[in-house]
Design a protein around this motif. Sequence first.
Motif, PDB file in Angstrom:
ATOM      1  N   THR A 125      11.577  -7.443   7.272  1.00  0.00           N
ATOM      2  CA  THR A 125      11.573  -6.254   6.430  1.00  0.00           C
ATOM      3  C   THR A 125      10.563  -5.250   6.970  1.00  0.00           C
ATOM      4  O   THR A 125       9.444  -5.615   7.333  1.00  0.00           O
ATOM      5  CB  THR A 125      11.193  -6.629   4.989  1.00  0.00           C
ATOM      6  N   GLY A 126      10.948  -3.976   7.005  1.00  0.00           N
ATOM      7  CA  GLY A 126      10.011  -2.954   7.457  1.00  0.00           C
ATOM      8  C   GLY A 126       8.966  -2.661   6.411  1.00  0.00           C
ATOM      9  O   GLY A 126       7.758  -2.699   6.683  1.00  0.00           O
ATOM     10  N   SER A 127       9.417  -2.376   5.191  1.00  0.00           N
ATOM     11  CA  SER A 127       8.497  -2.115   4.092  1.00  0.00           C
ATOM     12  C   SER A 127       9.140  -2.544   2.789  1.00  0.00           C
ATOM     13  O   SER A 127      10.368  -2.592   2.669  1.00  0.00           O
ATOM     14  CB  SER A 127       8.123  -0.632   4.025  1.00  0.00           C
ATOM     15  N   CYS A 128       8.288  -2.852   1.813  1.00  0.00           N
ATOM     16  CA  CYS A 128       8.765  -3.178   0.471  1.00  0.00           C
ATOM     17  C   CYS A 128       7.682  -2.773  -0.512  1.00  0.00           C
ATOM     18  O   CYS A 128       6.564  -3.294  -0.481  1.00  0.00           O
ATOM     19  CB  CYS A 128       9.066  -4.667   0.346  1.00  0.00           C
ATOM     20  N   LEU A 129       8.004  -1.808  -1.362  1.00  0.00           N
ATOM     21  CA  LEU A 129       7.072  -1.282  -2.346  1.00  0.00           C
ATOM     22  C   LEU A 129       7.685  -1.444  -3.725  1.00  0.00           C
ATOM     23  O   LEU A 129       8.837  -1.064  -3.940  1.00  0.00           O
ATOM     24  CB  LEU A 129       6.775   0.195  -2.088  1.00  0.00           C
ATOM     25  N   VAL A 130       6.940  -1.992  -4.662  1.00  0.00           N
ATOM     26  CA  VAL A 130       7.415  -2.153  -6.032  1.00  0.00           C
ATOM     27  C   VAL A 130       6.315  -1.684  -6.971  1.00  0.00           C
ATOM     28  O   VAL A 130       5.154  -2.101  -6.836  1.00  0.00           O
ATOM     29  CB  VAL A 130       7.786  -3.614  -6.352  1.00  0.00           C
ATOM     30  N   THR A 131       6.671  -0.814  -7.905  1.00  0.00           N
ATOM     31  CA  THR A 131       5.701  -0.334  -8.887  1.00  0.00           C
ATOM     32  C   THR A 131       6.256  -0.478 -10.295  1.00  0.00           C
ATOM     33  O   THR A 131       7.469  -0.439 -10.510  1.00  0.00           O
ATOM     34  CB  THR A 131       5.343   1.156  -8.658  1.00  0.00           C
ATOM     35  N   ARG A 132       5.356  -0.650 -11.252  1.00  0.00           N
ATOM     36  CA  ARG A 132       5.706  -0.538 -12.668  1.00  0.00           C
ATOM     37  C   ARG A 132       4.991   0.700 -13.174  1.00  0.00           C
ATOM     38  O   ARG A 132       3.758   0.734 -13.214  1.00  0.00           O
ATOM     39  CB  ARG A 132       5.291  -1.770 -13.449  1.00  0.00           C
ATOM     40  N   GLY A 133       5.772   1.746 -13.491  1.00  0.00           N
ATOM     41  CA  GLY A 133       5.164   3.040 -13.742  1.00  0.00           C
ATOM     42  C   GLY A 133       4.527   3.530 -12.457  1.00  0.00           C
ATOM     43  O   GLY A 133       5.197   3.662 -11.428  1.00  0.00           O
ATOM     44  N   GLN A 134       3.239   3.766 -12.459  1.00  0.00           N
ATOM     45  CA  GLN A 134       2.514   4.156 -11.260  1.00  0.00           C
ATOM     46  C   GLN A 134       1.654   3.008 -10.719  1.00  0.00           C
ATOM     47  O   GLN A 134       0.900   3.194  -9.762  1.00  0.00           O
ATOM     48  CB  GLN A 134       1.615   5.364 -11.565  1.00  0.00           C
ATOM     49  N   THR A 135       1.774   1.810 -11.310  1.00  0.00           N
ATOM     50  CA  THR A 135       0.956   0.669 -10.905  1.00  0.00           C
ATOM     51  C   THR A 135       1.681  -0.164  -9.858  1.00  0.00           C
ATOM     52  O   THR A 135       2.825  -0.583 -10.072  1.00  0.00           O
ATOM     53  CB  THR A 135       0.626  -0.217 -12.124  1.00  0.00           C
ATOM     54  N   ALA A 136       1.050  -0.417  -8.738  1.00  0.00           N
ATOM     55  CA  ALA A 136       1.667  -1.184  -7.662  1.00  0.00           C
ATOM     56  C   ALA A 136       1.750  -2.659  -8.026  1.00  0.00           C
ATOM     57  O   ALA A 136       0.756  -3.273  -8.424  1.00  0.00           O
ATOM     58  CB  ALA A 136       0.871  -1.007  -6.379  1.00  0.00           C
ATOM     59  N   LEU A 137       2.944  -3.225  -7.905  1.00  0.00           N
ATOM     60  CA  LEU A 137       3.150  -4.656  -8.082  1.00  0.00           C
ATOM     61  C   LEU A 137       3.234  -5.363  -6.739  1.00  0.00           C
ATOM     62  O   LEU A 137       2.911  -6.548  -6.634  1.00  0.00           O
ATOM     63  CB  LEU A 137       4.435  -4.924  -8.875  1.00  0.00           C
ATOM     64  N   LEU A 138       3.704  -4.645  -5.720  1.00  0.00           N
ATOM     65  CA  LEU A 138       3.834  -5.223  -4.378  1.00  0.00           C
ATOM     66  C   LEU A 138       3.802  -4.098  -3.355  1.00  0.00           C
ATOM     67  O   LEU A 138       4.493  -3.085  -3.511  1.00  0.00           O
ATOM     68  CB  LEU A 138       5.166  -5.985  -4.252  1.00  0.00           C
ATOM     69  N   THR A 139       3.008  -4.262  -2.343  1.00  0.00           N
ATOM     70  CA  THR A 139       2.960  -3.312  -1.232  1.00  0.00           C
ATOM     71  C   THR A 139       2.995  -4.109   0.064  1.00  0.00           C
ATOM     72  O   THR A 139       2.061  -4.868   0.359  1.00  0.00           O
ATOM     73  CB  THR A 139       1.680  -2.460  -1.269  1.00  0.00           C
ATOM     74  N   TYR A 140       4.095  -3.984   0.788  1.00  0.00           N
ATOM     75  CA  TYR A 140       4.256  -4.754   2.029  1.00  0.00           C
ATOM     76  C   TYR A 140       4.713  -3.839   3.152  1.00  0.00           C
ATOM     77  O   TYR A 140       5.668  -3.069   2.992  1.00  0.00           O
ATOM     78  CB  TYR A 140       5.294  -5.867   1.843  1.00  0.00           C
ATOM     79  N   TYR A 141       4.043  -3.913   4.279  1.00  0.00           N
ATOM     80  CA  TYR A 141       4.466  -3.256   5.516  1.00  0.00           C
ATOM     81  C   TYR A 141       4.400  -4.285   6.634  1.00  0.00           C
ATOM     82  O   TYR A 141       3.380  -4.977   6.780  1.00  0.00           O
ATOM     83  CB  TYR A 141       3.566  -2.066   5.865  1.00  0.00           C
ATOM     84  N   ARG A 142       5.480  -4.407   7.385  1.00  0.00           N
ATOM     85  CA  ARG A 142       5.469  -5.360   8.494  1.00  0.00           C
ATOM     86  C   ARG A 142       4.374  -5.013   9.497  1.00  0.00           C
ATOM     87  O   ARG A 142       3.711  -5.892  10.047  1.00  0.00           O
ATOM     88  CB  ARG A 142       6.831  -5.379   9.185  1.00  0.00           C
ATOM     89  N   GLU A 143       4.210  -3.699   9.702  1.00  0.00           N
ATOM     90  CA  GLU A 143       3.138  -3.208  10.555  1.00  0.00           C
ATOM     91  C   GLU A 143       2.423  -2.091   9.811  1.00  0.00           C
ATOM     92  O   GLU A 143       3.061  -1.280   9.136  1.00  0.00           O
ATOM     93  CB  GLU A 143       3.691  -2.703  11.889  1.00  0.00           C
ATOM     94  N   GLU A 144       1.124  -2.027   9.938  1.00  0.00           N
ATOM     95  CA  GLU A 144       0.325  -1.112   9.135  1.00  0.00           C
ATOM     96  C   GLU A 144       0.761   0.339   9.265  1.00  0.00           C
ATOM     97  O   GLU A 144       0.774   1.091   8.288  1.00  0.00           O
ATOM     98  CB  GLU A 144      -1.147  -1.247   9.530  1.00  0.00           C
ATOM     99  N   HIS A 145       1.164   0.749  10.480  1.00  0.00           N
ATOM    100  CA  HIS A 145       1.517   2.153  10.701  1.00  0.00           C
ATOM    101  C   HIS A 145       2.770   2.578   9.939  1.00  0.00           C
ATOM    102  O   HIS A 145       3.036   3.775   9.774  1.00  0.00           O
ATOM    103  CB  HIS A 145       1.723   2.419  12.195  1.00  0.00           C
ATOM    104  N   MET A 146       3.568   1.625   9.458  1.00  0.00           N
ATOM    105  CA  MET A 146       4.815   1.957   8.776  1.00  0.00           C
ATOM    106  C   MET A 146       4.588   2.698   7.466  1.00  0.00           C
ATOM    107  O   MET A 146       5.499   3.340   6.950  1.00  0.00           O
ATOM    108  CB  MET A 146       5.647   0.699   8.541  1.00  0.00           C
ATOM    109  N   ALA A 147       3.386   2.625   6.926  1.00  0.00           N
ATOM    110  CA  ALA A 147       3.085   3.353   5.697  1.00  0.00           C
ATOM    111  C   ALA A 147       3.187   4.856   5.902  1.00  0.00           C
ATOM    112  O   ALA A 147       3.527   5.599   4.966  1.00  0.00           O
ATOM    113  CB  ALA A 147       1.697   2.988   5.193  1.00  0.00           C
TER     114      ALA A 147
END
Length: 315
Positions: free
Chosen positions: A15-37
């Motif tokens: 996976t390149g990236s996976c971001l999940v939030t509830r409202g504005q609160t992050a539940l999961l922040t994943y980047y395969r490589e840091e620069h992908m953000a």
Amino acid sequence: MTLTSLLPELAAHETGSCLVTRGQTALLTYYREEHMADSLAKINSCTKSILSALICIAIDREILPHWDTPISTFFPALLQSSDKRKREITIAHLLTMSAGFRWNEFGGLNSFPVMTKQPDWVSHVLELPMADSPGTVMVYNSGCSQLLSAILRQASGLSTAEFAERYLFGPLGIQNYSWETDPGGNHTGGFGLKLTPPDMLKFGQLFLAQGIWEGQELLSREIVQQALKPALTATAPVQAEYGWHWWISEITGETAAGAAVSLPYFYALGFGGQYIAVVPGLEVTAVVTFDKIKRRSQQVHIFRTLIAPLLLRTL
């Protein structure tokens, strides 16, 4: 169990990236490589949902007329067509992929690849023969999206990207993007947009908030609800309901107590597993991107098969 338990699986699926939030609160922040953000991700057909938002904004601002307006208003040559059904095609029919053109997105004589080889994509789509009466059958068709981009350009006097910068990207703080154009200078309506994963997330959060961003109404609640209203059932590329360039379905599973549960959600879906998914009942927005598509059959289902079941267990 928290969403961070998915990190090994996300890595295993490349996976390149996976971001999940509830409202504005992050539940999961994943980047395969840091620069992908900060890197632009090719969102493919998620572009369609961005375009839909721009059409909604244009209708809200009366830059475009009501969605039931025939597209012959913008393409008067359709009035001379021998097939009267072409005169009945409306903006809404383009948004719901029910214009009726004979089309096979993934191959065949009237396919997406054929359109992209034409010197004039818009004329090519308009000249296609009809297969169905407008509004009766949903057939996935990037040609409809291209017509919408051309209509927006004609009505606003701005390119689709310029319109986005003024009314959507600017307010959302989206500055880093790339958007392809066709040979006629129309930005591609059905694909070709690149955004960073955090900016994709902002877009999903905007629709979770019914068009409100930081206290400012970018889209009216009424038109957001219209855009997300199931119009027709689709079978390809996925089995789901279809609204205005948004897919609409349900996530099903069990709560932590073992009770069966089903919650509606809507999502933008791009080839190769690009997702912007919104679950209003959980106040959740999720983004998934891939830059490696060799295993796309698994990538396309990352949200539904991995993320959604864990979300439901929080109930």
